[in-house]
Scaffold this active site. Structure first.
Site, PDB file in Angstrom:
ATOM      1  N   ASP A   1       1.006   3.634   1.919  1.00  0.00           N
ATOM      2  CA  ASP A   1       0.955   4.309   3.221  1.00  0.00           C
ATOM      3  C   ASP A   1       2.209   3.955   4.034  1.00  0.00           C
ATOM      4  O   ASP A   1       3.106   3.275   3.531  1.00  0.00           O
ATOM      5  CB  ASP A   1      -0.328   3.916   3.980  1.00  0.00           C
ATOM      6  CG  ASP A   1      -0.425   2.408   4.181  1.00  0.00           C
ATOM      7  OD1 ASP A   1       0.593   1.709   3.954  1.00  0.00           O
ATOM      8  OD2 ASP A   1      -1.494   1.918   4.565  1.00  0.00           O
TER       9      ASP A   1
ATOM     10  N   ASP B   1       2.720   1.960   6.597  1.00  0.00           N
ATOM     11  CA  ASP B   1       2.940   0.522   6.799  1.00  0.00           C
ATOM     12  C   ASP B   1       3.491  -0.130   5.537  1.00  0.00           C
ATOM     13  O   ASP B   1       4.418  -0.937   5.591  1.00  0.00           O
ATOM     14  CB  ASP B   1       1.616  -0.174   7.145  1.00  0.00           C
ATOM     15  CG  ASP B   1       1.400  -0.192   8.646  1.00  0.00           C
ATOM     16  OD1 ASP B   1       2.346   0.201   9.367  1.00  0.00           O
ATOM     17  OD2 ASP B   1       0.297  -0.573   9.068  1.00  0.00           O
TER      18      ASP B   1
ATOM     19  N   ASP C   1       0.832  -1.211   0.000  1.00  0.00           N
ATOM     20  CA  ASP C   1       0.000   0.000   0.000  1.00  0.00           C
ATOM     21  C   ASP C   1       0.860   1.252   0.000  1.00  0.00           C
ATOM     22  O   ASP C   1       2.007   1.236   0.449  1.00  0.00           O
ATOM     23  CB  ASP C   1      -0.875   0.019   1.266  1.00  0.00           C
ATOM     24  CG  ASP C   1      -2.140  -0.787   1.060  1.00  0.00           C
ATOM     25  OD1 ASP C   1      -2.646  -0.771  -0.077  1.00  0.00           O
ATOM     26  OD2 ASP C   1      -2.604  -1.428   2.028  1.00  0.00           O
TER      27      ASP C   1
END
Ligand code: 0R9
Length: 642
Positions: A507, A509, A505
């Protein structure tokens, strides 16, 4: 021509007229590599290199670089000033010859003037050819000489005396504005790019002061000068680690015109960080200078360990890997005629350097160990412990190999392999999380695309010794899937996929998992990265819908660019995309996997050093630098996309 004369004394006749500046403007890529941002900054390096050469000759102590308000750049040195007399071959002043004749400067005439120099090392005339205008001022003999060039490097007038100056004042000042018709991206210089490389040059050239000003911003300036040179470089790199001894090893010597400098210090980590340079240029692929030093490091430590009964017999000999565990080492070689080879032409090939580097380092390091018995003990003990861990890792690896053979059903339960056995058309997606993994399995082209879902985060190999890393299930799955083996077993020809695609992703993380994977690849599968097999998938950030059209875009800039192309009366919707795990199979295929539509970013080792710095800042033991890094890089996710 007498070679000695050229080496010791500038001889104008060594300048050869090879080609016109027109050729440079026609095919700029041939001379500066690329016309993107890297090429733009390369112009500065060409001019700075000339000033560094003057410093290496012992005449220049301060180089100043200024990004001016109009985005021109000024480089100033306090050396002798470029010679101004008429050049016998060209009939023009030497200054004009240097700026208008391609390959002038001695280097290409078989002379030995130039020591530093970028990979392309083609000099001032190339910068002139690719500039809108360029001005040079020379302070020499109490006079200020001036000349200006424009329109593709043509002199507007001859070199003229425009002023007088103090007799003691000498130097060269060059200002140029890059031609915006040549550079494809933009002609805006990046302060951080310039600052990073100038700091590196200051580390590599002990005692030389280099100052960078940014006149586009009030009071913005940085100034670097390291009396300790490479020692301070090692100290800086080890700020993110815990050193195991205080005194930094510092060795320098010169033989047959080849100079070798090495600084090193061991830290508690398990990974080696070895950076080598030739004539101030980083050599990520190593070469004979690095081989010579590493060979001597292994020999000297083994000899010391045996002589001091720390190792009982020769059978237990420490390997190169053992003696390099946790080392931070900078090797700098200066050579009058370096030959580069390797895939990216960044590997030193001169065979005579191996023995010179080895001898200089051996002598210096042996003396260091004798004079610093406490340091010697911790260093040798660390290498011995590493040797023991190596044997344990070997056992774990054998286990992995056996498991790879026996436990196929368990393993292949995780990997959804592709049907094709032809590696050249096969690719593997390493996917964050089971749910994205599920969609990817449904949305893939099962002929050529394999999916390996990762459960949770993989082990951080920066913090763990190899034997522990090899008992981690996720890492074992990756090793088995790739098929290449690792360490001594490694064989890139056995790689089962042409593309290894990290799909996480967009993001924090996701980028953390990406860094963990890159760390693993960097440490265990470096040749795979070097050969360009590793990619990061780039899922789009926005979807724009208008009428029946659906357009996916990667980022804000692309979104705005696309919206600007729409008719002002068009009604449209912009939506932020969901995470990978929330996309259905069709969406995932459409946006991220379909080879005709997706965007991949190739991961390279071009900036291995910076990547490595990021790895240890983010992954190392010290919390301070990690927090600092995250705070400094609010756009965390994109900063890791190199
Ligand atoms: C601001 C960037 N600096 C330079 O480009 C620069 C080139 C240069 C130089 C010499 C001295 N300073 C320099 N700065 C120089 C002087 C002498 C001999 N060799 C070099 C001398 O006084 O005898 N030059 C670099 C190339 C040449 N000069 C040459 F080819 F013209 F000689």
């Amino acid at each position: 021509m007498n070679e000695e004369k050229v080496l010791n004394n500038y001889d104008s006749s060594s300048i050869q007229v090879l080609e016109g500046l027109e050729a440079v403007r026609k095919r700029p890529g041939m001379y500066i590599g690329t016309t993107s941002a890297a090429g733009l900054h390369h112009l500065v390096w060409e001019i700075v290199d000339n000033a560094i050469d003057e410093a290496l000759a012992g005449y220049c102590s301060h180089i100043e670089v200024t990004i001016n308000k109009d985005n021109s750049v000024t480089v100033k040195d306090d050396g002798r000033g470029i010679p101004t007399e008429i050049h016998p071959k060209t009939g023009k002043s030497t200054v004009e010859t240097v700026y208008t004749v391609l390959h002038a400067g001695g280097k290409f005439g078989g002379g030995g003037y130039k020591v530093s120099g970028g990979l392309h090392g083609v000099g001032a005339s190339v910068v002139n050819a690719l500039s809108d205008w360029l001005e040079v001022k020379v302070y020499r003999d109490g006079k200020v000489y001036y000349q200006r060039y424009s329109n593709g490097g043509h002199a507007e007038d001859e070199l003229k005396v425009i002023d007088t100056c103090d007799k003691d004042r000498t130097g060269t000042t060059v200002t140029f504005l890059p031609d915006d018709g040549i550079f494809t991206e933009s002609i805006v210089f990046d302060f951080d790019t310039l600052s990073k490389r100038l700091r590196q040059l200051a580390f590599l050239n002990k005692g030389l002061r280099i100052t960078l000003y940014d006149d586009r911003v009030a009071d913005k300036k940085v100034s670097y000068c390291y009396e300790g040179g490479l020692t301070e470089y090692v100290e800086m790199l080890n700020k993110t680690e815990k050193p195991i001894h205080e005194t930094i090893v510092d060795i320098a010597g010169k033989e047959k015109d080849i100079s070798i400098e090495v600084s090193l210090q061991y830290n508690e980590s398990f990974n080696p960080r070895v950076y080598s340079f030739v004539n101030n240029i980083i050599t990520p692929e190593g070469g004979t200078h690095e081989e010579g030093v590493k060979r001597a490091l292994t020999q000297v430590i083994n000899k010391y360990a045996l002589n001091n009964n720390l190792l009982k017999d020769k059978d237990q000999s420490l390997s190169g890997e053992d003696v390099q565990e946790g080392i931070t080492m900078i090797i700098s070689c200066k050579h009058p005629n370096p030959q580069f080879e390797g895939q990216t032409k960044t590997k030193l090939g001169n065979s005579e350097v191996r023995a010179v580097a080895s001898k200089i380092f051996s002598d210096g390091f042996e003396r260091f160990l004798l004079e610093h018995p406490n340091e010697a003990r911790v260093v040798v003990e660390k290498a011995i412990t590493a040797g023991r861990a190596r044997l344990a890792a070997k056992k774990a690896r054998e286990l992995t190999r056996r498991q790879g053979d026996l436990d196929v059903t368990k393993f292949f339960g995780k990997l959804s392999d592709c049907k094709s056995k032809d590696a050249s058309i096969s690719e593997i997606f390493i996917v964050e999380g089971d749910s994205a993994g599920g969609s990817a399995i449904k949305g893939r082209d099962s002929m050529t695309q394999a999916i390996l879902p990762l459960r949770g985060k993989i082990l951080n190999v920066e913090k763990a010794r190899k034997d522990r890393a090899l008992s981690n299930e996720e890492i074992r799955s990756i090793i088995t899937a790739f098929g290449t083996g690792i360490d001594d077993d490694f064989d890139i020809n056995k790689l089962r996929y042409n593309k290894i695609i990290i799909m996480t992703d967009a993001d924090v993380d996701g980028s953390h998992i990406r860094v963990l994977l890159l760390t693993l690849f960097y440490r265990f599968f470096r040749p795979i990265v070097e050969a360009g097999h590793v990619y990061a998938a780039q899922p789009p950030l926005f979807v724009i819908k208008h009428g029946k059209t659906i357009k996916y875009v990667l980022n804000e800039a692309e979104r705005d660019e696309y919206l600007a192309t729409l008719n002002p009366n068009t009604k449209y919707d912009v939506m932020r995309m969901k995470g990978l795990g929330e996309m259905d199979a069709e969406e995932l295929n459409e946006t991220t996997m379909d080879i005709n539509k997706r965007v991949l970013r190739q991961i390279t080792l071009e900036d291995a050093m910076e990547a490595d710095e990021i790895f240890s800042k983010l992954m190392g033991d010290e919390v301070g630098p990690r927090r600092e890094f995250i705070e400094e890089n609010a756009t965390f996710a994109t900063n890791l996309d190199y």
